[in-house]
Design an enzyme around this catalytic site. Structure first.
Site, short mmCIF file in Angstrom:
data_model
loop_
_atom_site.label_atom_id
_atom_site.label_comp_id
_atom_site.label_asym_id
_atom_site.label_seq_id
_atom_site.Cartn_x
_atom_site.Cartn_y
_atom_site.Cartn_z
N HIS A 1 0.86 -1.20 0.00
CA HIS A 1 0.00 0.00 0.00
C HIS A 1 0.89 1.24 0.00
O HIS A 1 1.94 1.26 0.67
CB HIS A 1 -0.87 -0.02 1.26
CG HIS A 1 -2.08 0.84 1.20
ND1 HIS A 1 -2.04 2.20 1.05
CD2 HIS A 1 -3.40 0.53 1.27
CE1 HIS A 1 -3.26 2.69 1.05
NE2 HIS A 1 -4.11 1.71 1.16
N GLY B 1 0.28 -4.88 1.74
CA GLY B 1 -0.91 -5.13 0.94
C GLY B 1 -0.62 -5.82 -0.37
O GLY B 1 -1.47 -6.51 -0.93
N TYR C 1 -4.91 -4.88 10.66
CA TYR C 1 -5.33 -5.40 9.36
C TYR C 1 -6.83 -5.65 9.39
O TYR C 1 -7.49 -5.51 10.43
CB TYR C 1 -4.52 -6.66 9.00
CG TYR C 1 -4.25 -6.69 7.50
CD1 TYR C 1 -3.45 -5.70 6.93
CD2 TYR C 1 -4.83 -7.62 6.67
CE1 TYR C 1 -3.22 -5.67 5.56
CE2 TYR C 1 -4.61 -7.59 5.30
CZ TYR C 1 -3.81 -6.62 4.75
OH TYR C 1 -3.60 -6.59 3.40
#
Ligand code: YXS
Length: 256
Positions: A64, A108, A138
């Site tokens: 991410h 991610g 998460y």
């Protein structure tokens, strides 16, 4: 500048992340281009998709884009997050999506690889899921993505340590279908993709969707969901999330 490269040949769509300056961090822009490419390949009735890095660098994707994570007091991984949209699009694509991995995979991006239908890597690949390094909670879908694929003790090692799982262990524990030599990786991946193009697309699409629905059918009651959501809120309102994201942006180790 486009953030991905794409190609379409023999009914196989290729999407290659091309943002090496930020180690293929999955920004909203890169994800938007990837989602558009998946839509285009779906319209072209692609029989397989290969997801890869355009470069030959040490990093497949750094996960991410941390610069785009909310800095505190907001759910960092909501249902609407671009990365969550990409995970769902990969799982819903009506043909096999194959991750071709050279180099390290972080956060991610590891969830993304685990959302793919098959994973092939070379000896340089490694896989880490890193919320514990950022003080980040998460999300339920992410946990289930790992739990449906890996033994619980391996899931816990990955989420608690945030350390990378190396190529040989990744094959042993089942993160990857196969590890092959760097010079064989491309022909192995596209060879499997070509095999899929000779099989019944309807049968494969139904198998993929049925397996998705069955593997995601984790019945939890509303009270349990609220409980899990409360656990996550405690973390993303907590001090560790502030510290974890600040430390990354200040390029220093976090102090938890
Ligand atoms: O300083 P410049 O502008 O050159 O930018 C640097 C890094 O800041 C940038 N970069 C990233 N930017 C945004 N988001 C990222 N995830 C990210 N990763 C890297 O890329 C430029 C080059 O980085 P540098 O110098 O560190 O490269 P390197 O080759 O020495 O090291 C590569 C990595 C991947 C080992 C290193 O960059 C790294 O450890 N990156 C962070 C990996 C990570 O922890 N990703 C998790 C992101 S958060 C996430 O995915 C989930 C929400 S969760 O946390 O739950 O897993």
């Amino acid at each position: 500048m486009p953030l991905i490269k794409t190609a379409f040949a023999e009914s196989i769509g290729t999407i290659a992340f091309d943002r090496d300056a930020k180690r293929n961090a999955l920004s909203a822009g890169l994800i938007a281009e990837t989602l558009a490419a998946l839509d285009e390949f779906k319209a072209k009735r692609a029989r397989a998709i290969v997801l890869r890095s355009a470069g030959t660098g040490k990093v497949w994707s750094a996960g991410h884009d941390i610069d785009e994570l909310p800095k505190a007091d907001v759910d960092p991984l909501p249902y609407s997050d671009p990365l969550e949209q990409l995970l769902r699009a990969v799982k819903a694509f009506p043909a096999p999506v194959i991750a071709m991995v050279r180099g390290s995979v972080w956060g991610g991006a590891c969830d993304l690889v685990m959302a793919c239908d098959l994973v092939y890597g070379d000896e340089t690949c490694a896989f880490a899921i890193t919320p514990a390094k950022l003080g980040l909670p998460y999300n339920v879908g992410g946990f289930l993505n790992f739990m449906s694929r890996l033994p619980l003790n391996v899931v816990k090692e990955m989420f608690f340590s945030a350390d990378p799982i190396s190529a040989d262990r990744a094959e042993r524990v089942g993160i990857v279908n196969r590890i092959v030599g760097a010079t064989e990786l491309e022909q192995t991946v596209y060879g499997m993709a070509r095999t899929f193009t000779t099989r019944s697309a309807a049968s494969i699409a139904t198998s993929k969707e049925s397996i998705r629905v069955l593997s995601e059918s984790a019945p939890i009651n509303p009270t349990t969901f609220e409980y899990l959501h409360g656990l996550r809120r405690d973390v993303y309102f907590g001090p560790d999330y502030h510290e974890g994201t600040a430390a990354f942006l200040e390029k220093r180790p976090p102090k938890f």
